[in-house]
Design a protein around this motif. Structure first.
Motif, PDB file in Angstrom:
ATOM      1  N   ILE A  18       0.929  -1.135   0.139  1.00  0.00           N
ATOM      2  CA  ILE A  18       0.091   0.097  -0.112  1.00  0.00           C
ATOM      3  C   ILE A  18       0.745   1.301  -0.139  1.00  0.00           C
ATOM      4  O   ILE A  18       0.648   2.191  -0.850  1.00  0.00           O
ATOM      5  CB  ILE A  18      -0.962  -0.167   1.301  1.00  0.00           C
ATOM      6  N   LEU A  19       1.956   1.337   0.698  1.00  0.00           N
ATOM      7  CA  LEU A  19       2.696   2.283   0.890  1.00  0.00           C
ATOM      8  C   LEU A  19       3.612   2.876  -0.233  1.00  0.00           C
ATOM      9  O   LEU A  19       3.649   3.756  -0.848  1.00  0.00           O
ATOM     10  CB  LEU A  19       3.953   2.270   1.966  1.00  0.00           C
ATOM     11  N   GLU A  66      -4.820  -5.158  -1.807  1.00  0.00           N
ATOM     12  CA  GLU A  66      -3.630  -4.816  -0.681  1.00  0.00           C
ATOM     13  C   GLU A  66      -4.787  -4.522   0.715  1.00  0.00           C
ATOM     14  O   GLU A  66      -4.340  -5.006   1.678  1.00  0.00           O
ATOM     15  CB  GLU A  66      -2.919  -3.595  -1.244  1.00  0.00           C
ATOM     16  N   GLN A  67      -5.623  -3.747   0.438  1.00  0.00           N
ATOM     17  CA  GLN A  67      -6.507  -3.310   1.684  1.00  0.00           C
ATOM     18  C   GLN A  67      -7.045  -4.391   2.288  1.00  0.00           C
ATOM     19  O   GLN A  67      -7.242  -4.799   3.434  1.00  0.00           O
ATOM     20  CB  GLN A  67      -7.485  -2.228   1.204  1.00  0.00           C
ATOM     21  N   LEU A  68      -7.685  -5.494   1.436  1.00  0.00           N
ATOM     22  CA  LEU A  68      -8.306  -6.736   1.855  1.00  0.00           C
ATOM     23  C   LEU A  68      -7.118  -7.609   2.907  1.00  0.00           C
ATOM     24  O   LEU A  68      -7.761  -8.156   3.829  1.00  0.00           O
ATOM     25  CB  LEU A  68      -8.903  -7.586   0.865  1.00  0.00           C
ATOM     26  N   ARG A  69      -6.029  -7.599   2.386  1.00  0.00           N
ATOM     27  CA  ARG A  69      -4.889  -8.389   3.007  1.00  0.00           C
ATOM     28  C   ARG A  69      -4.339  -7.727   4.160  1.00  0.00           C
ATOM     29  O   ARG A  69      -4.331  -8.415   5.047  1.00  0.00           O
ATOM     30  CB  ARG A  69      -3.671  -8.658   1.887  1.00  0.00           C
ATOM     31  N   VAL A  70      -4.530  -6.592   4.337  1.00  0.00           N
ATOM     32  CA  VAL A  70      -4.300  -5.807   5.548  1.00  0.00           C
ATOM     33  C   VAL A  70      -5.402  -5.974   6.567  1.00  0.00           C
ATOM     34  O   VAL A  70      -5.064  -6.424   7.686  1.00  0.00           O
ATOM     35  CB  VAL A  70      -4.194  -4.358   5.362  1.00  0.00           C
ATOM     36  N   GLY A  71      -6.566  -6.145   6.151  1.00  0.00           N
ATOM     37  CA  GLY A  71      -7.695  -6.443   6.991  1.00  0.00           C
ATOM     38  C   GLY A  71      -7.699  -7.815   7.363  1.00  0.00           C
ATOM     39  O   GLY A  71      -7.866  -8.082   8.685  1.00  0.00           O
ATOM     40  N   LEU A  72      -7.374  -8.729   6.721  1.00  0.00           N
ATOM     41  CA  LEU A  72      -7.155 -10.280   6.998  1.00  0.00           C
ATOM     42  C   LEU A  72      -6.146 -10.481   7.945  1.00  0.00           C
ATOM     43  O   LEU A  72      -6.103 -11.193   8.877  1.00  0.00           O
ATOM     44  CB  LEU A  72      -7.043 -11.038   5.788  1.00  0.00           C
ATOM     45  N   ALA A  73      -4.890  -9.789   7.715  1.00  0.00           N
ATOM     46  CA  ALA A  73      -3.814  -9.888   8.622  1.00  0.00           C
ATOM     47  C   ALA A  73      -4.082  -9.381   9.984  1.00  0.00           C
ATOM     48  O   ALA A  73      -3.690 -10.019  10.855  1.00  0.00           O
ATOM     49  CB  ALA A  73      -2.674  -9.169   7.860  1.00  0.00           C
ATOM     50  N   ALA A  74      -4.860  -8.328  10.032  1.00  0.00           N
ATOM     51  CA  ALA A  74      -5.308  -7.948  11.379  1.00  0.00           C
ATOM     52  C   ALA A  74      -6.383  -8.753  12.169  1.00  0.00           C
ATOM     53  O   ALA A  74      -6.042  -9.027  13.433  1.00  0.00           O
ATOM     54  CB  ALA A  74      -5.985  -6.466  11.239  1.00  0.00           C
TER      55      ALA A  74
END
Length: 313
Positions: A137-138, A276-284
């Motif tokens: 994302i960054l 990318e945003q979905l993967r961040v949410g899943l990781a959280a």
């Protein structure tokens, strides 16, 4: 309305498993994961014995994965040849895993082993997933701020060059690869063991391995992962029911109803939202479950002593 679950030996409001199944089913459709790495801990959190949670979740994963793979099959995103190679390793691993599960249950160490496995595996996978997704994302924002364009990831080609140097090469036409089946067999074997010990489909390990290690195109990874998961978890569920009697069919049916619906919704959402945003949410979510499991290992339980029949739950 509460329903008595004979194998779990408890009563549970039927809406709770249905809603849990639907939520995890959405993740199945979006990411190509069986969802057991979230569902099994969730069942434990609501009071289902760990051994029963593992055995029962395998049944639910079969149903939700069938629903998910049909959606990907219609799009032509399933490499059946690669799926069969992964399946051979997965079946062997599930046989080994169930034998280890039976042994651990016999010596009374299965509950703590399941919890430790979840803390270690989810901690590692969640941390790596979060770091990779946040970095992506960054980088995307930096590129866009600089007026450049961001290329969409196309898979793991170019990585894992040693895999392509292994002997006994096979051509996988759908994935456009010519590689040795040794690595897919090994990945499938590991996932089969985890399926038996943790009640997971193993997609959270298989999907990254297929992309970054084997080098498959991203568009065929999810469907192929689900194809393999169907048969490995079906074998695991059969062995758990036969050898350990830890499959609660009533609970599995409630999870399945929600899971099948959720998988279709997840497949639709996966094509609408940013990866990318979905993967961040899943990781959280993965890290949150890991933290909760870790707390359960270190905090003093409400009941210091309990009685159970040998080999029971």
């Amino acid at each position: 309305m509460h329903i008595y679950l004979p194998i779990a030996e408890m009563s549970l409001n039927f809406l709770i498993p249905v809603l849990l199944g639907a939520g995890v089913g959405v993740l199945t459709g979006m990411f190509g994961v069986g969802g057991g790495f979230l569902m099994t801990p969730s069942l434990i959190f609501i009071g289902v014995p760990p051994a029963v949670a593992v055995g029962t979740e395998a049944v639910k994963i079969v149903g939700s994965s069938v629903s998910g793979v049909l959606a990907h099959w219609r799009k032509g995103n399933v490499d059946v040849q690669m799926g069969v190679v992964l399946l051979i390793g997965g079946l062997a691993g599930s046989f080994v895993g169930v034998r280890v599960f039976t042994w651990l249950r016999g010596i009374g160490q299965i509950d703590v082993t399941i919890a430790l496995l979840y803390v270690v595996v989810l901690g590692i996978v969640g941390s790596m997933m979060f770091a990779e997704s946040l970095g992506s994302i960054l980088r995307s924002r930096a590129a866009l701020a600089g007026g450049g364009s961001v290329a969409a990831p196309s898979g793991g080609r170019g990585r894992g060059g040693w895999v392509r140097r292994l002997p006994f090469k096979m051509a996988f036409r759908r994935s456009k690869l010519v590689i040795s089946p040794i690595v897919p067999l090994g990945v499938g074997f590991l996932v089969g063991i985890l399926s038996a010990l943790m009640g997971v489909g193993g997609g959270f390990i298989m999907v990254p391995a297929m992309i970054y290690l084997i080098g498959m195109p991203t568009k065929v990874v999810i469907g192929t992962s689900l194809f393999q998961i169907i048969f490995v978890t079906a074998n695991t569920a059969f062995l758990q029911a036969w050898q350990n009697h830890t499959v609660d069919v009533l609970l599995a049916l409630q999870l399945l109803v929600g899971g099948v619906i959720g998988a279709q919704v997840g497949t639709w959402l996966g094509g609408k939202l940013k990866a990318e945003q979905l993967r961040v949410g899943l990781a959280a979510v993965v890290l949150a479950v890991c933290f909760k499991m870790a707390l359960g290992l270190v905090l003093e339980p409400d009941e210091l002593y309990s009685f159970a029949a040998k080999g029971g739950h």
